[in-house]
Scaffold this active site. Structure first.
Site, PDB file in Angstrom:
ATOM      1  N   ASN A   1      15.597   9.306   6.860  1.00 30.83           N
ATOM      2  CA  ASN A   1      14.423   9.249   7.649  1.00 30.83           C
ATOM      3  C   ASN A   1      13.640   7.945   7.058  1.00 30.83           C
ATOM      4  O   ASN A   1      13.012   8.200   5.960  1.00 30.83           O
ATOM      5  CB  ASN A   1      13.521  10.737   7.123  1.00 30.83           C
ATOM      6  CG  ASN A   1      12.186  10.593   7.913  1.00 30.83           C
ATOM      7  OD1 ASN A   1      11.710  10.104   8.771  1.00 30.83           O
ATOM      8  ND2 ASN A   1      11.452  11.674   7.337  1.00 30.83           N
TER       9      ASN A   1
ATOM     10  N   GLU B   1       5.208  16.121   6.765  1.00 31.70           N
ATOM     11  CA  GLU B   1       4.305  15.196   6.980  1.00 31.70           C
ATOM     12  C   GLU B   1       3.653  15.330   8.668  1.00 31.70           C
ATOM     13  O   GLU B   1       2.451  15.224   8.731  1.00 31.70           O
ATOM     14  CB  GLU B   1       4.664  13.918   6.839  1.00 31.70           C
ATOM     15  CG  GLU B   1       4.827  13.528   5.724  1.00 31.70           C
ATOM     16  CD  GLU B   1       6.227  12.449   5.127  1.00 31.70           C
ATOM     17  OE1 GLU B   1       6.436  11.689   6.042  1.00 31.70           O
ATOM     18  OE2 GLU B   1       6.408  12.436   3.845  1.00 31.70           O
TER      19      GLU B   1
ATOM     20  N   SER C   1      13.072  13.486  -2.662  1.00 35.55           N
ATOM     21  CA  SER C   1      13.700  12.609  -3.979  1.00 35.55           C
ATOM     22  C   SER C   1      14.924  12.853  -4.210  1.00 35.55           C
ATOM     23  O   SER C   1      15.431  12.777  -5.383  1.00 35.55           O
ATOM     24  CB  SER C   1      12.666  13.199  -5.198  1.00 35.55           C
ATOM     25  OG  SER C   1      11.315  12.838  -4.866  1.00 35.55           O
TER      26      SER C   1
ATOM     27  N   HIS D   1       8.585  18.022  10.446  1.00 32.41           N
ATOM     28  CA  HIS D   1       8.544  17.505   8.903  1.00 32.41           C
ATOM     29  C   HIS D   1       7.137  17.828   8.236  1.00 32.41           C
ATOM     30  O   HIS D   1       6.205  17.977   9.094  1.00 32.41           O
ATOM     31  CB  HIS D   1       8.774  16.032   8.868  1.00 32.41           C
ATOM     32  CG  HIS D   1       8.832  15.375   7.595  1.00 32.41           C
ATOM     33  ND1 HIS D   1       7.931  14.904   6.873  1.00 32.41           N
ATOM     34  CD2 HIS D   1      10.029  14.880   6.974  1.00 32.41           C
ATOM     35  CE1 HIS D   1       8.480  14.474   5.583  1.00 32.41           C
ATOM     36  NE2 HIS D   1       9.516  14.508   5.794  1.00 32.41           N
TER      37      HIS D   1
ATOM     38  N   GLY E   1       8.929  12.273  -1.966  1.00 30.62           N
ATOM     39  CA  GLY E   1       7.984  11.062  -2.668  1.00 30.62           C
ATOM     40  C   GLY E   1       7.559  10.943  -3.778  1.00 30.62           C
ATOM     41  O   GLY E   1       6.858  10.010  -4.212  1.00 30.62           O
TER      42      GLY E   1
ATOM     43  N   GLU F   1      13.059  21.139   2.667  1.00 28.01           N
ATOM     44  CA  GLU F   1      12.221  19.905   1.913  1.00 28.01           C
ATOM     45  C   GLU F   1      10.977  20.591   1.027  1.00 28.01           C
ATOM     46  O   GLU F   1       9.993  20.782   1.921  1.00 28.01           O
ATOM     47  CB  GLU F   1      11.637  18.736   2.896  1.00 28.01           C
ATOM     48  CG  GLU F   1      12.901  18.209   3.642  1.00 28.01           C
ATOM     49  CD  GLU F   1      12.514  16.943   4.164  1.00 28.01           C
ATOM     50  OE1 GLU F   1      13.334  15.889   3.851  1.00 28.01           O
ATOM     51  OE2 GLU F   1      11.433  16.698   4.607  1.00 28.01           O
TER      52      GLU F   1
ATOM     53  N   LYS G   1      10.724   6.919   8.201  1.00 25.90           N
ATOM     54  CA  LYS G   1       9.330   7.288   8.162  1.00 25.90           C
ATOM     55  C   LYS G   1       8.545   6.126   8.974  1.00 25.90           C
ATOM     56  O   LYS G   1       9.315   5.486   9.761  1.00 25.90           O
ATOM     57  CB  LYS G   1       8.832   7.712   6.894  1.00 25.90           C
ATOM     58  CG  LYS G   1       9.683   8.911   6.276  1.00 25.90           C
ATOM     59  CD  LYS G   1       8.989   9.199   5.116  1.00 25.90           C
ATOM     60  CE  LYS G   1       9.566  10.614   4.469  1.00 25.90           C
ATOM     61  NZ  LYS G   1       9.197  11.337   3.229  1.00 25.90           N
TER      62      LYS G   1
HETATM   63  P1  13P Z   1      11.977  11.227  -0.197  1.00 28.32           P
HETATM   64  O1  13P Z   1      13.345  11.003  -0.280  1.00 28.32           O
HETATM   65  O2  13P Z   1      11.086   9.775  -0.253  1.00 28.32           O
HETATM   66  O3  13P Z   1      11.548  12.195  -1.407  1.00 28.32           O
HETATM   67  O4  13P Z   1      11.536  11.946   1.044  1.00 28.32           O
HETATM   68  C1  13P Z   1      12.020  13.114   1.700  1.00 28.32           C
HETATM   69  C2  13P Z   1      11.655  13.185   2.986  1.00 28.32           C
HETATM   70  O5  13P Z   1      10.804  13.579   3.350  1.00 28.32           O
HETATM   71  C3  13P Z   1      12.768  13.049   4.205  1.00 28.32           C
HETATM   72  O6  13P Z   1      12.407  13.526   5.339  1.00 28.32           O
END
Ligand code: 13P
Length: 251
Positions: free
Chosen positions: A9, A97, A213, A95, A173, A167, A11
């Site tokens: 992803n 976010e 992560s 997601h 992150g 997640e 982003k």
């Molecule tokens: P990270 O791997 O940066 O923690 O993000 C995970 C994520 O949100 C994948 O959709």
């Protein structure tokens, strides 16, 4: 046996030129990866270029979001047929976010899920608790509510195209990964909810990715858990060597 699925992803990262460079490196290093489904999910602006770049390879294309309507007066939105036209086969939905910054609810995610399935797109439906939920012992309650709302009214045929991503929000992150035991516990719980929503044989076939992560150093141990069927990778997917190493860990 469930085939592992590793998705990157990206982003809100990578211009078209940067996306082309990244996917070229991934493609070169993953010439042989038939044991794992590998999906790259660039931002909308880079979908066409990445689609062209991966033609004929084993890589698959995913989008990070979409609208549930097929067309219309929805300024700034992208419709399922537009993704299909670019040979997208997957779409990330719900997601954390999007839930946090765009106000997506389980009901909205469910509308998008139904639209994705109707358009022959495979939804990757994200669920996960906040740190405060975990600390209050509410992880299962929160995840179950998200699953029941987001995945409502799927037919047996539709379930075969669904991927779920667990997640935990506190692990995204932050560099703070769920331990393999913590993740496995929630994955097993998610599978039990799917069993209740569908049936046992469907629950045994739906793939559940871990995200938060994940990196080369922890991927193998996470993915070797019995109910963890791959990863949804954020930061580490922006670096070809890290992403490829995670795919190799899944192999
Ligand atoms: P990270 O791997 O940066 O923690 O993000 C995970 C994520 O949100 C994948 O959709």
């Amino acid at each position: 046996m469930r085939k592992p699925i590793v998705a990157g992803n990206w982003k809100m990262n990578k211009t078209v030129a940067e996306a082309q460079a990244l996917v070229a490196d991934i493609k070169r290093d993953l010439a042989e990866c038939s044991g794992v489904d590998v999906v790259v999910c660039p931002p909308f602006t880079a979908l066409a270029a990445v689609s062209e770049a991966i033609t004929g390879s084993q890589l698959d294309l995913g989008a990070q979001n979409m609208h549930w309507e097929g067309s219309g007066a929805y300024t700034g939105e992208i419709a399922p047929p537009m993704l299909r036209e670019l040979f997208c086969h997957y779409v990330i939905l719900g997601h954390s976010e999007r839930r946090e910054y765009a106000g997506e609810t389980d009901a909205i995610v469910n509308k998008k899920l139904k639209a994705a399935l109707a358009a022959n797109l495979r939804p990757i439906v994200c669920v996960g608790e906040q740190l405060a939920d975990r600390d209050a012992g509410r992880t299962e309650a929160v995840v179950e509510q998200q699953l029941r709302g987001s995945l409502a009214n799927c037919s047996a045929r539709e379930w075969t195209d669904v991927v779920v991503a667990y997640e935990p929000v506190w692990a995204i992150g932050t560099g703070r990964t769920a331990t393999p035991d913590q993740a496995q516990e929630v994955h097993a719980f998610i599978r039990s909810v799917i069993r209740d929503l569908a049936d046992d044989s469907i629950a045994q076939t739906v793939r559940i990715q871990y995200g938060g992560s994940m990196k080369p150093a922890n991927a193998a141990e996470l993915i070797s858990q019995p109910d963890i069927d791959g990863g949804l990778i954020g930061g580490a997917a922006l670096d070809a060597a890290s992403f490829v190493a995670i795919v190799q860990a899944a192999l």
